[in-house]
Design an enzyme around this catalytic site. Structure first.
Site, PDB file in Angstrom:
ATOM      1  N   LEU A 117      52.521  61.800  57.553  1.00 62.65           N
ATOM      2  CA  LEU A 117      52.131  62.599  58.720  1.00 62.65           C
ATOM      3  C   LEU A 117      50.742  63.223  58.543  1.00 62.65           C
ATOM      4  O   LEU A 117      50.447  63.810  57.507  1.00 62.65           O
ATOM      5  CB  LEU A 117      53.162  63.721  58.928  1.00 62.65           C
ATOM      6  CG  LEU A 117      52.884  64.696  60.078  1.00 62.65           C
ATOM      7  CD1 LEU A 117      52.942  63.998  61.426  1.00 62.65           C
ATOM      8  CD2 LEU A 117      53.876  65.857  60.039  1.00 62.65           C
ATOM      9  N   HIS A 118      49.902  63.062  59.547  1.00 59.69           N
ATOM     10  CA  HIS A 118      48.595  63.721  59.539  1.00 59.69           C
ATOM     11  C   HIS A 118      48.180  63.983  60.975  1.00 59.69           C
ATOM     12  O   HIS A 118      48.387  63.157  61.854  1.00 59.69           O
ATOM     13  CB  HIS A 118      47.541  62.886  58.802  1.00 59.69           C
ATOM     14  CG  HIS A 118      47.350  61.503  59.327  1.00 59.69           C
ATOM     15  ND1 HIS A 118      48.300  60.507  59.174  1.00 59.69           N
ATOM     16  CD2 HIS A 118      46.335  60.945  60.022  1.00 59.69           C
ATOM     17  CE1 HIS A 118      47.859  59.400  59.743  1.00 59.69           C
ATOM     18  NE2 HIS A 118      46.665  59.629  60.273  1.00 59.69           N
TER      19      HIS A 118
END
Ligand SMILES: [Zn+2]
Length: 156
Positions: free
Chosen positions: A101-102
Site C-alpha cells: 500500500l502506498h
C-alpha cells in the site's frame, strides 16, 4: 535490486532509508523515484499491507495524522499553496504497480504540466512511464525535505 525488491521496494529497508524524509511510528513518507511533478511523495505503512482495510485502527490513524502533518509543509516547500492530489491504486484492477500500500501525494500549482490534463496525470501514474530520477537528484530533494522536518533516518 532483486526481483523481489522490484515488486515490493517498500519492504526493502535499505531502499526506504534513501527516500524517506519523515517517519512516524507506523508510517514512512518517501520521495517518489518516479515523480510526475516536483515534490511527488508517497505515504507508506511500515508493515506490509496491500489494502487500507488491512491496517489496524492505530496504523490508520497514524497514517492519516502523518499525511495531515506532512502535506502543508510539502506544499509550501514546492510553492503549491493548497492544491494537491491524493491518489492510491488498490487491488489488482486498479492499475497498481507495487502491491505494498502506498498513497501518492502530488503537489499541484498553476504552472505544472498537468494543469489542463488531469487525465494525463492519472495515465502517467498508471503507466509509471516517467523519468526515473538519478539517485543524486532524489538525494537533493530528500535532503531539502529532511531539513524541513528535522528528520534523521535511523541506522538500519
Ligand atoms: Zn511490502
Amino acid at each position: 535490486m532483486t526481483e523481489e525488491d522490484e515488486r515490493d521496494p517498500f519492504c526493502n529497508k535499505e531502499q526506504i532509508i534513501k527516500q524517506a524524509y519523515y517517519e512516524s511510528r507506523h508510517t514512512y513518507v518517501l520521495y517518489n523515484l518516479y515523480p510526475v511533478v516536483k515534490g511527488h511523495s508517497l505515504i507508506v505503512p511500515k508493515r506490509h499491507v496491500t489494502d487500507l482495510m488491512q491496517l489496524t485502527d492505530k496504523e490508520a490513524e497514524d497514517l492519516l495524522k502523518t499525511m495531515r502533518h506532512v502535506i502543508p509543509v510539502l506544499l509550501k516547500a514546492y510553492k503549491c499553496e493548497s492544491s494537491y492530489n491524493i491518489v492510491a491504486q488498490i487491488g489488482e484492477y486498479s492499475g497498481r504497480s507495487v502491491e505494498h500500500l502506498h498513497i501518492h501525494i502530488i503537489p499541484r500549482n498553476k504552472f505544472d504540466v498537468y494543469q489542463d490534463y488531469n487525465d494525463k496525470l492519472y495515465a502517467d501514474l498508471r503507466k509509471y512511464e516517467l523519468r526515473h530520477l538519478a539517485m543524486h537528484e532524489i538525494e537533493n530533494e530528500v535532503a531539502k525535505l529532511r531539513k524541513l522536518f528535522h528528520y534523521k533516518p535511523k541506522k538500519i
